[in-house]
Write an enzyme that holds these catalytic residues in place. Structure first.
Site, PDB file in Angstrom:
ATOM      1  N   ILE A   7       9.127   3.641 -18.976  1.00  0.00           N
ATOM      2  CA  ILE A   7       8.661   4.128 -17.398  1.00  0.00           C
ATOM      3  C   ILE A   7       7.595   3.192 -17.014  1.00  0.00           C
ATOM      4  O   ILE A   7       6.417   3.437 -17.938  1.00  0.00           O
ATOM      5  CB  ILE A   7       8.738   5.518 -17.060  1.00  0.00           C
ATOM      6  CG1 ILE A   7       8.013   5.533 -16.489  1.00  0.00           C
ATOM      7  CG2 ILE A   7       7.733   5.890 -18.991  1.00  0.00           C
ATOM      8  CD1 ILE A   7       8.306   7.161 -15.703  1.00  0.00           C
ATOM      9  N   ASN A  79       8.805   2.635 -12.420  1.00  0.00           N
ATOM     10  CA  ASN A  79       8.573   3.452 -10.812  1.00  0.00           C
ATOM     11  C   ASN A  79       7.496   2.875  -9.999  1.00  0.00           C
ATOM     12  O   ASN A  79       7.250   3.507  -9.305  1.00  0.00           O
ATOM     13  CB  ASN A  79       8.429   4.816 -11.541  1.00  0.00           C
ATOM     14  CG  ASN A  79       7.364   5.519 -11.148  1.00  0.00           C
ATOM     15  OD1 ASN A  79       8.254   6.227  -9.588  1.00  0.00           O
ATOM     16  ND2 ASN A  79       6.281   5.839 -11.594  1.00  0.00           N
ATOM     17  N   TYR A 146       5.293  -3.932   2.146  1.00  0.00           N
ATOM     18  CA  TYR A 146       6.277  -2.907   1.064  1.00  0.00           C
ATOM     19  C   TYR A 146       7.489  -2.387   1.469  1.00  0.00           C
ATOM     20  O   TYR A 146       8.573  -2.538   0.498  1.00  0.00           O
ATOM     21  CB  TYR A 146       4.911  -1.278   1.396  1.00  0.00           C
ATOM     22  CG  TYR A 146       6.584  -0.337   0.888  1.00  0.00           C
ATOM     23  CD1 TYR A 146       5.362  -0.311  -0.448  1.00  0.00           C
ATOM     24  CD2 TYR A 146       6.613   0.659   1.309  1.00  0.00           C
ATOM     25  CE1 TYR A 146       5.759   1.024  -1.563  1.00  0.00           C
ATOM     26  CE2 TYR A 146       7.102   1.880   0.820  1.00  0.00           C
ATOM     27  CZ  TYR A 146       7.020   1.643  -0.893  1.00  0.00           C
ATOM     28  OH  TYR A 146       7.779   2.841  -1.467  1.00  0.00           O
ATOM     29  N   LYS A 150      10.524  -3.360  -1.537  1.00  0.00           N
ATOM     30  CA  LYS A 150      11.484  -2.332  -1.899  1.00  0.00           C
ATOM     31  C   LYS A 150      13.464  -2.671  -1.150  1.00  0.00           C
ATOM     32  O   LYS A 150      14.172  -2.691  -1.972  1.00  0.00           O
ATOM     33  CB  LYS A 150      11.271  -1.333  -1.388  1.00  0.00           C
ATOM     34  CG  LYS A 150      10.700  -0.777  -1.942  1.00  0.00           C
ATOM     35  CD  LYS A 150       9.948  -0.037  -3.186  1.00  0.00           C
ATOM     36  CE  LYS A 150       8.785   0.341  -3.420  1.00  0.00           C
ATOM     37  NZ  LYS A 150       8.947   1.295  -4.910  1.00  0.00           N
ATOM     38  N   VAL A 179       7.083  11.714  -1.248  1.00  0.00           N
ATOM     39  CA  VAL A 179       6.768  12.804  -1.958  1.00  0.00           C
ATOM     40  C   VAL A 179       5.609  12.932  -2.132  1.00  0.00           C
ATOM     41  O   VAL A 179       4.413  11.779  -1.396  1.00  0.00           O
ATOM     42  CB  VAL A 179       7.514  12.081  -3.160  1.00  0.00           C
ATOM     43  CG1 VAL A 179       7.276  13.440  -4.432  1.00  0.00           C
ATOM     44  CG2 VAL A 179       8.796  11.729  -3.525  1.00  0.00           C
ATOM     45  N   THR A 181       2.249  12.755  -3.457  1.00  0.00           N
ATOM     46  CA  THR A 181       1.730  12.375  -3.960  1.00  0.00           C
ATOM     47  C   THR A 181       0.281  10.753  -3.083  1.00  0.00           C
ATOM     48  O   THR A 181       0.127  11.307  -2.363  1.00  0.00           O
ATOM     49  CB  THR A 181       2.556  10.858  -5.212  1.00  0.00           C
ATOM     50  OG1 THR A 181       2.339   9.556  -3.626  1.00  0.00           O
ATOM     51  CG2 THR A 181       3.837  11.179  -5.714  1.00  0.00           C
TER      52      THR A 181
HETATM   53  N1  LIG Z   1       5.620   9.074  -2.685  1.00  0.00           N
HETATM   54  C1  LIG Z   1       5.767   8.726  -1.678  1.00  0.00           C
HETATM   55  O1  LIG Z   1       6.545   9.613  -0.692  1.00  0.00           O
HETATM   56  C2  LIG Z   1       7.616   7.384  -2.078  1.00  0.00           C
HETATM   57  C3  LIG Z   1       8.247   7.389  -0.929  1.00  0.00           C
HETATM   58  C4  LIG Z   1       9.009   6.073  -1.130  1.00  0.00           C
HETATM   59  C5  LIG Z   1       9.474   5.698  -2.317  1.00  0.00           C
HETATM   60  N2  LIG Z   1       8.377   5.876  -3.138  1.00  0.00           N
HETATM   61  C6  LIG Z   1       7.308   4.803  -4.773  1.00  0.00           C
HETATM   62  O2  LIG Z   1       8.138   5.996  -5.747  1.00  0.00           O
HETATM   63  C7  LIG Z   1       6.932   5.634  -7.040  1.00  0.00           C
HETATM   64  C8  LIG Z   1       6.458   6.221  -6.918  1.00  0.00           C
HETATM   65  O3  LIG Z   1       4.715   6.321  -6.501  1.00  0.00           O
HETATM   66  P1  LIG Z   1       3.796   7.272  -6.001  1.00  0.00           P
HETATM   67  O4  LIG Z   1       4.180   8.132  -4.786  1.00  0.00           O
HETATM   68  O5  LIG Z   1       4.332   8.233  -7.709  1.00  0.00           O
HETATM   69  O6  LIG Z   1       2.489   6.931  -5.608  1.00  0.00           O
HETATM   70  P2  LIG Z   1       1.145   6.889  -6.856  1.00  0.00           P
HETATM   71  O7  LIG Z   1       1.331   8.442  -6.887  1.00  0.00           O
HETATM   72  O8  LIG Z   1       0.346   6.392  -6.811  1.00  0.00           O
HETATM   73  O9  LIG Z   1       1.710   6.337  -8.229  1.00  0.00           O
HETATM   74  C9  LIG Z   1       2.059   4.801  -8.473  1.00  0.00           C
HETATM   75  C10 LIG Z   1       1.725   5.092 -10.083  1.00  0.00           C
HETATM   76  O10 LIG Z   1       2.492   4.033  -9.842  1.00  0.00           O
HETATM   77  C11 LIG Z   1       1.185   2.588 -10.807  1.00  0.00           C
HETATM   78  N3  LIG Z   1       0.238   1.394 -10.740  1.00  0.00           N
HETATM   79  C12 LIG Z   1       0.107   1.815  -9.883  1.00  0.00           C
HETATM   80  N4  LIG Z   1      -0.431  -0.094  -9.174  1.00  0.00           N
HETATM   81  C13 LIG Z   1      -0.424  -0.652 -10.661  1.00  0.00           C
HETATM   82  C14 LIG Z   1      -0.286  -1.404 -11.227  1.00  0.00           C
HETATM   83  N5  LIG Z   1      -0.690  -2.426 -10.784  1.00  0.00           N
HETATM   84  N6  LIG Z   1      -0.302  -1.618 -12.580  1.00  0.00           N
HETATM   85  C15 LIG Z   1       0.313  -1.134 -13.268  1.00  0.00           C
HETATM   86  N7  LIG Z   1       0.993   0.381 -12.622  1.00  0.00           N
HETATM   87  C16 LIG Z   1       0.521   0.294 -11.399  1.00  0.00           C
HETATM   88  C17 LIG Z   1      -0.383   3.742 -10.589  1.00  0.00           C
HETATM   89  O11 LIG Z   1      -0.961   4.024 -12.106  1.00  0.00           O
HETATM   90  P3  LIG Z   1      -2.131   3.330 -12.507  1.00  0.00           P
HETATM   91  O12 LIG Z   1      -3.257   3.921 -11.275  1.00  0.00           O
HETATM   92  O13 LIG Z   1      -2.513   3.420 -13.345  1.00  0.00           O
HETATM   93  O14 LIG Z   1      -2.659   1.870 -12.823  1.00  0.00           O
HETATM   94  C18 LIG Z   1       0.803   5.229 -10.669  1.00  0.00           C
HETATM   95  O15 LIG Z   1       1.201   5.968 -12.169  1.00  0.00           O
HETATM   96  C19 LIG Z   1       6.907   3.742  -6.484  1.00  0.00           C
HETATM   97  O16 LIG Z   1       7.297   2.622  -6.351  1.00  0.00           O
HETATM   98  C20 LIG Z   1       6.643   4.183  -4.209  1.00  0.00           C
HETATM   99  O17 LIG Z   1       7.368   2.460  -3.742  1.00  0.00           O
HETATM  100  C21 LIG Z   1       7.961   6.754  -2.790  1.00  0.00           C
END
Ligand SMILES: NC(=O)c1ccc[n+]([C@@H]2O[C@H](COP(=O)([O-])OP(=O)(O)OC[C@H]3O[C@@H](n4cnc5c(N)ncnc54)[C@H](OP(=O)(O)O)[C@@H]3O)[C@@H](O)[C@H]2O)c1
Length: 243
Positions: A7, A79, A146, A150, A179, A181
């Site tokens: 993951i 992810n 973005y 995607k 979500v 986050t």
């Molecule tokens: N939140 C929403 O509403 C939403 C909606 C649609 C899709 N998504 C998708 O869901 C997924 C998770 O998003 P989230 O909302 O949980 O975001 P988040 O809270 O910002 O978490 C992002 C995760 O990705 C890792 N990451 C970011 N940049 C990275 C890099 N350069 N190398 C390695 N790891 C990296 C971060 O870890 P580190 O910072 O420790 O590297 C963190 O674990 C993403 O693909 C996002 O596009 C989210």
């Protein structure tokens, strides 16, 4: 039953919630990739600190990444993701464009390809879940990087699903909904003049319309453990229940 879960983006948000769903499974090996480690002391978890937008660094790690032993179930969940610079075309930067596309699209392609090579000849359940977004099919001004990344990931998932099915792999492109986050917090920090939908995104938070990472992770866990109930490559957690 011996399971492998790889993951990305497990250090916070949705990825951390997904990790928590799997971590207490019996006989599971989890390889988790983010820039930040959680430093969890678990025998079944290996954290790999890596910036996935740095493709050279990823390629160095790749040959040793996927274990050669036999598993009954092999899961790759791409992810990790970033919203990128929330700005319109004309105000972007080459470095930012490259970072988002590398992280959100190219790294998942590279990991999917390596996963397919590593386990093509293995029997058992083999699943790739690419976390895409509703933004893959909806253009949002300010989200050029973005939305593009995607949309690319969704198309890659559809092609890979066709190509890999004869070797027993399932591939999904999954929209997780909106979500609560850090990514959403970052979106709310955007400049109104660069992101016309800013007030709408602020109201999702203030009106309690964001879903929680734990409930979304439960749906993703359900998909990963009941793939035969899901025919289409493109899935949206808002369209199914976790039971
Ligand atoms: N939140 C929403 O509403 C939403 C909606 C649609 C899709 N998504 C998708 O869901 C997924 C998770 O998003 P989230 O909302 O949980 O975001 P988040 O809270 O910002 O978490 C992002 C995760 O990705 C890792 N990451 C970011 N940049 C990275 C890099 N350069 N190398 C390695 N790891 C990296 C971060 O870890 P580190 O910072 O420790 O590297 C963190 O674990 C993403 O693909 C996002 O596009 C989210």
């Amino acid at each position: 039953m011996k399971t492998l879960l790889v993951i990305t983006g497990h250090s916070k948000g949705l990825g951390k919630a997904i990790l928590e769903k799997f971590i207490n499974e019996k006989d599971i090996l989890i390889l988790a990739i983010s820039r930040t480690s959680l430093d969890l002391e678990r025998d079944n978890l290996q954290e790999i600190p890596l910036d996935l937008s740095d493709l050279n660094a990823l390629e160095v790690q790749l040959p040793a990444l996927f274990p050669k032993e036999k598993f009954d179930r092999m899961l790759l969940i791409n992810n990790a993701g970033w919203i990128g610079e929330v700005k319109p075309v004309g105000k972007l930067h080459p470095k930012g464009i490259r970072q988002v596309l590398n992280l959100n699209l190219v790294a998942p392609m590279i990991l999917s390809d390596a996963f397919a090579k590593a386990y093509a000849d293995q029997k058992g359940t083999k699943i790739i879940i690419n976390i895409s977004s509703g933004a893959a099919s909806k253009p949002l001004p300010g989200w050029g990087e973005y939305c593009t990344s995607k949309a690319g990931l969704a198309m890659f998932s559809k092609v890979a699903a066709e190509e890999l099915k004869e070797n027993g792999f399932r591939v999904f492109s999954l929209a997780p909904g909106i979500v609560d986050t850090e990514m959403q917090a970052e979106i709310r920090e955007a400049d109104q003049s660069d992101f016309p939908a800013l007030e709408r995104f602020k109201s999702y938070k203030s009106e309690g319309q964001l879903s929680q990472a734990e409930e979304v992770a439960q749906k993703i866990y359900f998909l990963a453990t009941h793939p035969d109930q899901f025919e289409d490559v493109v899935q949206d957690v808002r369209n199914f229940k976790a039971d």
